[in-house]
Design an enzyme around this catalytic site. Structure first.
Site, PDB file in Angstrom:
ATOM      1  N   ASP A  14      45.844  34.606  38.109  1.00  0.00           N
ATOM      2  CA  ASP A  14      44.986  35.048  39.204  1.00  0.00           C
ATOM      3  C   ASP A  14      43.657  34.305  39.214  1.00  0.00           C
ATOM      4  OD1 ASP A  14      44.416  36.581  41.441  1.00  0.00           O
ATOM      5  OD2 ASP A  14      43.537  38.208  40.292  1.00  0.00           O
ATOM      6  N   HIS A 206      42.234  47.023  38.715  1.00  0.00           N
ATOM      7  CA  HIS A 206      42.024  45.578  38.893  1.00  0.00           C
ATOM      8  C   HIS A 206      40.806  45.426  39.809  1.00  0.00           C
ATOM      9  CE1 HIS A 206      43.648  41.341  39.452  1.00  0.00           C
ATOM     10  NE2 HIS A 206      42.735  41.423  40.411  1.00  0.00           N
ATOM     11  N   HIS A 208      37.340  43.460  41.246  1.00  0.00           N
ATOM     12  CA  HIS A 208      36.601  42.220  41.458  1.00  0.00           C
ATOM     13  C   HIS A 208      35.118  42.553  41.503  1.00  0.00           C
ATOM     14  CE1 HIS A 208      39.901  39.261  42.900  1.00  0.00           C
ATOM     15  NE2 HIS A 208      40.422  40.201  42.131  1.00  0.00           N
ATOM     16  N   CYS A 239      36.263  34.893  44.898  1.00  0.00           N
ATOM     17  CA  CYS A 239      36.800  35.760  45.941  1.00  0.00           C
ATOM     18  C   CYS A 239      37.001  34.939  47.212  1.00  0.00           C
ATOM     19  CB  CYS A 239      35.851  36.921  46.211  1.00  0.00           C
ATOM     20  SG  CYS A 239      36.410  37.994  47.545  1.00  0.00           S
ATOM     21  N   ASN A 248      37.320  37.950  40.092  1.00  0.00           N
ATOM     22  CA  ASN A 248      37.743  38.818  39.007  1.00  0.00           C
ATOM     23  C   ASN A 248      36.605  39.132  38.042  1.00  0.00           C
ATOM     24  OD1 ASN A 248      40.768  38.896  39.409  1.00  0.00           O
ATOM     25  ND2 ASN A 248      40.455  36.688  39.281  1.00  0.00           N
TER      26      ASN A 248
END
Length: 304
Positions: A14, A206, A208, A239, A248
Site C-alpha cells: 500500500d 487502517h 491515514h 494520499c 498511511n
C-alpha cells in the site's frame, strides 16, 4: 500479561504502490526481509493487479517468491480477481486481500460498478481462497469519508462488513482512505461494526494521516476493543486524493504510541526506525514519520 496488539505492515504494498518512480525489485525484497527481521506478524508484501493500472506492483510474483520467510509471519497479497488469486497462490501468499468501498460514489468512480456488484465479483475469489486454505481479508475503503460523496453513513460500513463476513473473511479492515475521520466518528463506526464482528480478532483499523488524526483515531479504536492496526514504515504512500498530503500512518509513530501505552507488539521499534531511514534514502525523500525522524537523529542514523 501485557496486552498484545497486531501491527499489519503495509509499506511494501500500500505504501510503495503510490510512489511515482519505480522502486527496483531488489529494494522491495530487501524491505520485506528487513521488516520480517524486525518482528512483524503480518506484512502486506505484494499486489497482483494489472501492471497497466499499477505498474509499481508488476514484480509482485518475484518479490513474493524471493523474500526470506519467517515461520509464523503472514505474507499478504492484494487480489482483485481470479487471475490475481491464481498468481498469489503460485507465489505462495499466506493471505489474500479483497476490497470494497462503503461509498457508492467511490465504487462507481473507481471500478465502474455498485458496491453490491463489486462484492459479487469477489464471490469466486473468496471461495477459491478458502478452498486453498488461505486466510482471507476484506478491506472497506472510505469507511469514514469519501472524496466524491463526502459523509459515509455508518450503516453503509456495517452493510459492507456483513457482506465480507458472509464471503468468509477472517479479518475486516475499516479503512479511512482519505484520512478525514475523527476520534468520535471512529468510535461510532467501530462500535456499530462490533455488533456483527469481534473487534479484538476480526476487525482492524487502517488510518491515514492526511489531517493529522491517525494516532488519535488509533487511541479511539483501542478504546472500542480493536487490537489490530495497519501502518506503513516511514509513512510510505501519499494520499492520492489530497495532493502533497501524507497517507498511511507511519509505523514508527504507531509503535512509539503503543509501546508508550504499555502495549506489546513484538516489533523492534529501533529496527523499524533504521528501516524507515534506509527506505527513505532508497526512494530519495524524507521519512514522513515524526517519531522516526526524531529517533533516527537520536540513534545517529545518517539517513534521518
Amino acid at each position: 500479561m501485557t496486552e498484545h496488539i497486531k501491527i499489519v505492515e503495509v509499506g511494501p504494498r500500500d505504501g510503495l504502490q503510490n510512489e511515482k518512480q519505480f522502486v527496483d525489485t531488489a529494494t522491495k525484497i530487501a524491505l520485506v526481509d528487513r521488516l520480517t527481521a524486525a518482528g512483524f506478524a503480518n506484512i502486506e508484501a505484494a499486489s497482483f493487479v494489472s501492471p497497466k493500472w499499477v505498474p509499481q506492483m508488476a514484480d509482485g510474483a518475484q518479490v513474493m517468491t524471493s523474500i526470506q520467510r519467517r515461520p509464523g509471519t503472514i505474507y499478504s497479497a492484494l487480489t482483485p480477481n481470479q487471475r490475481g488469486l491464481e498468481a498469489a497462490l503460485a507465489a505462495r501468499a499466506d493471505e489474500v486481500v479483497i476490497f470494497a468501498a462503503a461509498s457508492e460514489a467511490f465504487s462507481q468512480r473507481n471500478i465502474n460498478c455498485s458496491i453490491a456488484e463489486s462484492i459479487a465479483r469477489f464471490e469466486p475469489v473468496a471461495a477459491a481462497a478458502r478452498q486453498a486454505g488461505l486466510r482471507l481479508r476484506g478491506s472497506i475503503s472510505c469507511a469514514l469519508g469519501c472524496p466524491y460523496q463526502g459523509e459515509v453513513p455508518v450503516a453503509a460500513v456495517v452493510d459492507v462488513a456483513q457482506r465480507l463476513l458472509r464471503l468468509g473473511c477472517d479479518e475486516i479492515d475499516v479503512a479511512d482512505t482519505i484520512g478525514v475521520g475523527t476520534a468520535a466518528q471512529v468510535q461510532r463506526v467501530l462500535n456499530a461494526v462490533g455488533d456483527i464482528a469481534r473487534l479484538d480478532t476480526q476487525v482492524s483499523g487502517h488510518f491515514h494521516d492526511t489531517y493529522g488524526q491517525a494516532l488519535a483515531n488509533i487511541l479511539a479504536a483501542l478504546d472500542t476493543g480493536v487490537r489490530i492496526f495497519h501502518s506503513s514504515v516511514a509513512g510510505l504512500g501519499g494520499c492520492p486524493y489530497a495532493k502533497g498530503a501524507t497517507g498511511n500512518v507511519a509505523t514508527e509513530d504507531v509503535l512509539y504510541l503503543l509501546h508508550g501505552q504499555g502495549l506489546h507488539t513484538g516489533v523492534d521499534l529501533d529496527a523499524v526506525v533504521g528501516i524507515g531511514a534506509w527506505i527513505s534514502e532508497q526512494i530519495g525523500r524524507p521519512s514522513a514519520s515524526r517519531a522516526g525522524r526524531a529517533l533516527a537523529l537520536k540513534n545517529g542514523c545518517e539517513a534521518a
